[in-house]
Design an enzyme around this catalytic site. Structure first.
Site, PDB file in Angstrom:
ATOM      1  N   LEU A   1      -2.593  -9.281  -6.629  1.00 51.87           N
ATOM      2  CA  LEU A   1      -1.915 -10.062  -5.580  1.00 51.87           C
ATOM      3  C   LEU A   1      -1.711  -9.251  -4.307  1.00 51.87           C
ATOM      4  CD1 LEU A   1       0.739 -12.065  -7.679  1.00 51.87           C
ATOM      5  CD2 LEU A   1      -1.584 -12.728  -7.030  1.00 51.87           C
TER       6      LEU A   1
ATOM      7  N   SER B   1      -0.591  -6.001  -3.815  1.00 52.44           N
ATOM      8  CA  SER B   1       0.646  -5.221  -3.637  1.00 52.44           C
ATOM      9  C   SER B   1       0.407  -3.973  -2.787  1.00 52.44           C
ATOM     10  CB  SER B   1       1.280  -4.852  -4.981  1.00 52.44           C
ATOM     11  OG  SER B   1       0.471  -3.955  -5.676  1.00 52.44           O
TER      12      SER B   1
ATOM     13  N   ALA C   1      -1.817  -3.430  -0.328  1.00 47.91           N
ATOM     14  CA  ALA C   1      -1.951  -3.770   1.099  1.00 47.91           C
ATOM     15  C   ALA C   1      -0.622  -4.265   1.657  1.00 47.91           C
ATOM     16  CB  ALA C   1      -3.034  -4.827   1.273  1.00 47.91           C
ATOM     17  N   ALA C   2       0.158  -4.983   0.841  1.00 48.98           N
ATOM     18  CA  ALA C   2       1.452  -5.487   1.320  1.00 48.98           C
ATOM     19  C   ALA C   2       2.404  -4.321   1.611  1.00 48.98           C
ATOM     20  CB  ALA C   2       2.066  -6.441   0.299  1.00 48.98           C
TER      21      ALA C   2
ATOM     22  N   ASP D   1      -8.011  -7.984   1.537  1.00 43.80           N
ATOM     23  CA  ASP D   1      -6.568  -7.953   1.220  1.00 43.80           C
ATOM     24  C   ASP D   1      -5.748  -7.585   2.460  1.00 43.80           C
ATOM     25  OD1 ASP D   1      -7.535  -8.347  -1.326  1.00 43.80           O
ATOM     26  OD2 ASP D   1      -6.308  -6.797  -2.264  1.00 43.80           O
TER      27      ASP D   1
END
Ligand code: MEV
Length: 307
Positions: free
Chosen positions: A100, A102, A104-105, A146
């Site tokens: 999901l 994570s 890159a976030a 991403d």
């Protein structure tokens, strides 16, 4: 100075996107990574705190390949700023190794917070470029999808090496995201596909090309709000992902449960070999599919609407 960044789902086109074929991805606005920067005593330098990993380290002492330190150094170099006396803290609601986004976030949220603390607002393109450098540390040969979708916070049609096309879609999609509870290490999944492709180039190229064609058809279906066709295309993408060896019995069980409970389509999302699946649902169908996913063993089910 507090900032955040969303998670992401790849709607279709993972893996083939690494080899130049298109993919579509959307941000998951409700599941986010947060980052904040507080001033610290003069001379203390920049400290980095990753709450979820229980890590605290000084930028000065951090190795070059430590992702948060690498990101902080990239941001400071980009801005031409000296290391500030401050503490940069990150905390993420996204599962680590869940496909999901994570990593890159964390990079995007941290870059936003650090630049903001230094008085600069970074553009999505600049945030994406900074996070991409760190993605290379995480993933080896990332496509860049991403960091792109997470920095832009909009659905994107993405081809590696080209500027992203931010999609102007007429209505959002309703998705369920279900976590298999098994970690998915993107670097390993991408490396395994690369090895198999080198051994059987014709087999892999044929499937990547089919996925690429399917992504273009999925874009048209989404733009025309033809959700049954979009669902069928997600199913077709899943079949091809299974053929390139990145699905697992656990992911297949969740996907089957979602389809039997009325999902319009379902597939793994991200690198596969674990991680999460997505199911395209209607508003009325959503509760039954969510129940079916939990009954089939999903350790977490998120309801999300692409915006
Ligand atoms: C990871 O979210 C998606 C992959 O296609 C890898 C990449 O695009 O870098 C598997």
């Amino acid at each position: 100075m507090e900032s955040s960044a969303p998670g992401k789902v790849i709607l279709c086109g993972e893996h083939s996107v690494v080899y130049g074929y298109p993919a579509m991805a959307a941000p998951v606005m409700g599941v986010r990574c947060r980052a904040w920067v507080e001033a610290a005593a003069s001379g203390s330098g920049l400290s980095l705190v990753a709450v979820d990993l229980g890590e605290r380290l000084a930028l000065r002492a951090a190795p070059p390949d430590q992702p948060l330190a690498a990101l902080a150094r990239l941001v400071l170099a980009h801005l031409g700023c000296e290391e500030p006396d401050a503490v940069l803290t990150v905390h993420s609601d996204l599962p680590i190794a869940g496909g999901l986004g994570s990593g890159a976030a964390v990079s995007v949220a941290a870059a936003r917070a650090l630049a903001g603390f230094l008085g600069v607002t970074l553009s999505p393109a600049a945030l994406s470029a900074l996070a991409y450098e760190v993605e290379k540390l995480h993933h080896g040969t990332p496509s860049g999808i991403d960091n792109t979708v997470i920095a832009w916070e909009r659905p994107v049609y993405f081809v590696k090496g080209q500027p992203p096309e931010v999609l102007a879609i007429p209505a959002p999609l309703r998705l369920l995201i279900a976590d298999s509870g098994i970690g998915a290490v993107t670097r390993e999944a991408v490396a395994a596909v690369r090895q198999r492709r080198e051994a059987h180039p014709a087999y892999y190229e044929a499937r990547f090309a089919q996925i690429g064609a399917l992504v273009s058809a999925a874009r048209a279906a989404w733009e025309q709000q033809d959700l049954p066709t979009l669902g069928q295309l997600l199913d077709a993408n899943q079949a091809l992902l299974a053929e390139i060896g990145v699905s697992t019995p656990r992911l297949e069980a969740l996907i089957t449960a979602a389809r039997q409970a009325g999902a319009l389509g379902a597939k793994l999302t991200g690198s596969g070999m674990g991680g999460n699946i997505i199911a395209l649902v209607t508003a009325e169908g959503m509760p039954a599919v969510a129940d079916a996913l939990r009954a089939a063993g999903a350790v977490h089910v998120w309801q999300t609407i692409t915006e």
